[in-house]
Design a protein around this motif. Structure first.
Motif, mmCIF file in Angstrom:
data_model
loop_
_atom_site.group_PDB
_atom_site.id
_atom_site.type_symbol
_atom_site.label_atom_id
_atom_site.label_comp_id
_atom_site.label_asym_id
_atom_site.label_seq_id
_atom_site.Cartn_x
_atom_site.Cartn_y
_atom_site.Cartn_z
ATOM 1 N N UNK A 1 -11.203 3.344 -11.893
ATOM 2 C CA UNK A 1 -10.290 3.558 -10.777
ATOM 3 C C UNK A 1 -9.008 4.223 -11.268
ATOM 4 N N UNK A 2 -8.454 5.120 -10.459
ATOM 5 C CA UNK A 2 -7.188 5.725 -10.841
ATOM 6 C C UNK A 2 -6.042 4.746 -10.564
ATOM 7 N N UNK A 3 -4.822 5.153 -10.888
ATOM 8 C CA UNK A 3 -3.684 4.242 -10.770
ATOM 9 C C UNK A 3 -3.516 3.743 -9.347
ATOM 10 N N UNK A 4 -3.588 4.650 -8.370
ATOM 11 C CA UNK A 4 -3.443 4.252 -6.979
ATOM 12 C C UNK A 4 -4.514 3.236 -6.578
ATOM 13 N N UNK A 5 -5.729 3.471 -6.997
ATOM 14 C CA UNK A 5 -6.825 2.584 -6.629
ATOM 15 C C UNK A 5 -6.706 1.222 -7.314
ATOM 16 N N UNK A 6 -6.194 1.204 -8.545
ATOM 17 C CA UNK A 6 -5.969 -0.076 -9.223
ATOM 18 C C UNK A 6 -4.944 -0.917 -8.473
ATOM 19 N N UNK A 7 -3.891 -0.287 -7.988
ATOM 20 C CA UNK A 7 -2.885 -1.022 -7.217
ATOM 21 C C UNK A 7 -3.451 -1.461 -5.874
ATOM 22 N N UNK A 8 -4.280 -0.627 -5.297
ATOM 23 C CA UNK A 8 -4.845 -0.922 -3.985
ATOM 24 C C UNK A 8 -5.738 -2.165 -4.010
ATOM 25 N N UNK A 9 -6.263 -2.515 -5.172
ATOM 26 C CA UNK A 9 -7.048 -3.748 -5.279
ATOM 27 C C UNK A 9 -6.257 -4.953 -4.783
ATOM 28 N N UNK A 10 -4.951 -4.933 -4.992
ATOM 29 C CA UNK A 10 -4.083 -6.030 -4.549
ATOM 30 C C UNK A 10 -3.622 -5.817 -3.114
ATOM 31 N N UNK A 11 -3.234 -4.606 -2.778
ATOM 32 C CA UNK A 11 -2.666 -4.377 -1.446
ATOM 33 C C UNK A 11 -3.693 -4.598 -0.339
ATOM 34 N N UNK A 12 -4.960 -4.454 -0.655
ATOM 35 C CA UNK A 12 -6.006 -4.649 0.364
ATOM 36 C C UNK A 12 -6.122 -6.103 0.815
ATOM 37 N N UNK A 13 -5.651 -7.044 -0.014
ATOM 38 C CA UNK A 13 -5.799 -8.462 0.336
ATOM 39 C C UNK A 13 -4.460 -9.164 0.542
ATOM 40 N N UNK A 14 -3.344 -8.444 0.352
ATOM 41 C CA UNK A 14 -2.022 -9.057 0.488
ATOM 42 C C UNK A 14 -1.590 -9.105 1.949
ATOM 43 N N UNK A 15 -0.683 -10.023 2.260
ATOM 44 C CA UNK A 15 -0.209 -10.198 3.631
ATOM 45 C C UNK A 15 0.735 -9.077 4.065
ATOM 46 N N UNK A 16 1.671 -8.710 3.217
ATOM 47 C CA UNK A 16 2.702 -7.742 3.592
ATOM 48 C C UNK A 16 2.949 -6.765 2.436
ATOM 49 N N UNK A 17 1.934 -6.019 2.061
ATOM 50 C CA UNK A 17 2.037 -5.210 0.848
ATOM 51 C C UNK A 17 2.859 -3.937 1.017
ATOM 52 N N UNK A 18 3.321 -3.428 -0.110
ATOM 53 C CA UNK A 18 3.804 -2.056 -0.171
ATOM 54 C C UNK A 18 2.595 -1.124 -0.120
ATOM 55 N N UNK A 19 2.849 0.126 0.158
ATOM 56 C CA UNK A 19 1.817 1.121 -0.051
ATOM 57 C C UNK A 19 1.667 1.332 -1.565
ATOM 58 N N UNK A 20 0.450 1.531 -2.064
ATOM 59 C CA UNK A 20 0.270 1.730 -3.502
ATOM 60 C C UNK A 20 1.165 2.827 -4.069
ATOM 61 N N UNK A 21 1.317 3.913 -3.339
ATOM 62 C CA UNK A 21 2.165 5.012 -3.822
ATOM 63 C C UNK A 21 3.613 4.562 -3.976
ATOM 64 N N UNK A 22 4.089 3.702 -3.054
ATOM 65 C CA UNK A 22 5.458 3.204 -3.129
ATOM 66 C C UNK A 22 5.657 2.346 -4.376
ATOM 67 N N UNK A 23 4.694 1.471 -4.651
ATOM 68 C CA UNK A 23 4.796 0.622 -5.836
ATOM 69 C C UNK A 23 4.791 1.460 -7.114
ATOM 70 N N UNK A 24 3.974 2.489 -7.164
ATOM 71 C CA UNK A 24 3.921 3.345 -8.350
ATOM 72 C C UNK A 24 5.195 4.156 -8.495
ATOM 73 N N UNK A 25 5.788 4.573 -7.398
ATOM 74 C CA UNK A 25 7.075 5.265 -7.467
ATOM 75 C C UNK A 25 8.146 4.351 -8.062
ATOM 76 N N UNK A 26 8.105 3.069 -7.678
ATOM 77 C CA UNK A 26 9.107 2.128 -8.168
ATOM 78 C C UNK A 26 9.065 1.973 -9.686
#
Length: 242
Positions: A109-134
């Motif tokens: 999985x690329x970086x975005x997809x690795x982060x998305x593993x968490x955002x798909x199940x979280x209650x109030x997630x950031x967008x993966x791109x936002x987290x990577x920008x941070x």
């Protein structure tokens, strides 16, 4: 950097007489031997001590990855000492972000997809791109782990941990596999998350220099807290050298 004098003294974690014993068959290992501790909201705490002193065991219990043998512990007003497996899973999902020494990224999985593993199940997630920008990796979100340096992979792991907007971030030797320059980049990222979002952050390390960026330093020895120190002033991660 100033000490966090004006932080709300909300007790995020509290332990009373916490013990953990591992039975290896022929011998019992007392990883925790009665730990009384409070961790406060918005603070960055560094846990120091030699291998086997109980740091990782404590963090695993606080994070709901392990259970104590004795004593009690709370997250805010909720006692988790005898929580069910389902309750601990919900607690980890909703409140805790983890960063470990080894990045645990999925190679396919690329970086975005690795982060998305968490955002798909979280209650109030950031967008993966936002987290990577941070974490300074907006330009690398389509790259795979094998195309990244160790420091970049660790920052993807941090992005994954913070993308669900956790209340607490628990970090076990996050710079242990990195050189000092790359480690400084990772510590700067953790410090920024703590400063900007007020995320209660606990960092385990063998590296005593890292204590200088903490609000408080908790020193462990033989499964117990040896002493607690509070920094009157803190250094930025970029000012720390080792």
């Amino acid at each position: 950097m100033a000490r966090l004098d004006d932080r709300a003294r909300e007790v995020v974690f509290r332990t009373e007489g916490l013990t953990k014993t591992y039975d290896t068959g022929e011998v019992q290992v007392h990883a925790l031997a009665g730990v009384d501790l409070e961790l406060f909201g918005s603070e960055l705490t560094v846990l120091l001590g030699p291998s086997g002193s109980g740091k990782s065991t404590l963090l695993n219990i606080l994070g709901g990855l392990d259970r104590p043998s004795g004593g009690r512990f709370w997250f805010r007003e909720t006692e988790l000492t005898r929580a069910s497996d389902r309750q601990l899973t919900r607690y980890r999902r909703d409140h805790v972000g983890f960063v470990f020494q080894f990045y645990n990224l999925v190679p396919s999985l690329n970086a975005r997809e690795n982060v998305q593993l968490v955002t798909d199940v979280a209650k109030r997630p950031m967008k993966p791109a936002e987290a990577l920008e941070l974490v300074g990796l907006g330009h690398r979100m389509d790259h795979f782990p094998a195309q990244m340096s160790g420091g970049e992979q660790q920052r993807v792991a941090i992005a994954r941990a913070i993308a669900k907007r956790p209340d607490v971030l628990l970090c076990d030797e996050p710079t242990g596999a990195l050189d000092s320059h790359t480690g400084t980049q990772v510590l700067s990222t953790l410090q920024r998350i703590n400063d900007e979002f007020g995320t209660t952050t606990a960092v385990i390390t063998h590296n005593a220099a890292i204590r200088l960026m903490a609000h408080r330093v908790i020193r462990f020895q033989d499964g117990r807290i040896d002493r607690i120190e509070e920094n009157d002033s803190r250094l930025a991660a970029t000012e720390i050298h080792w």
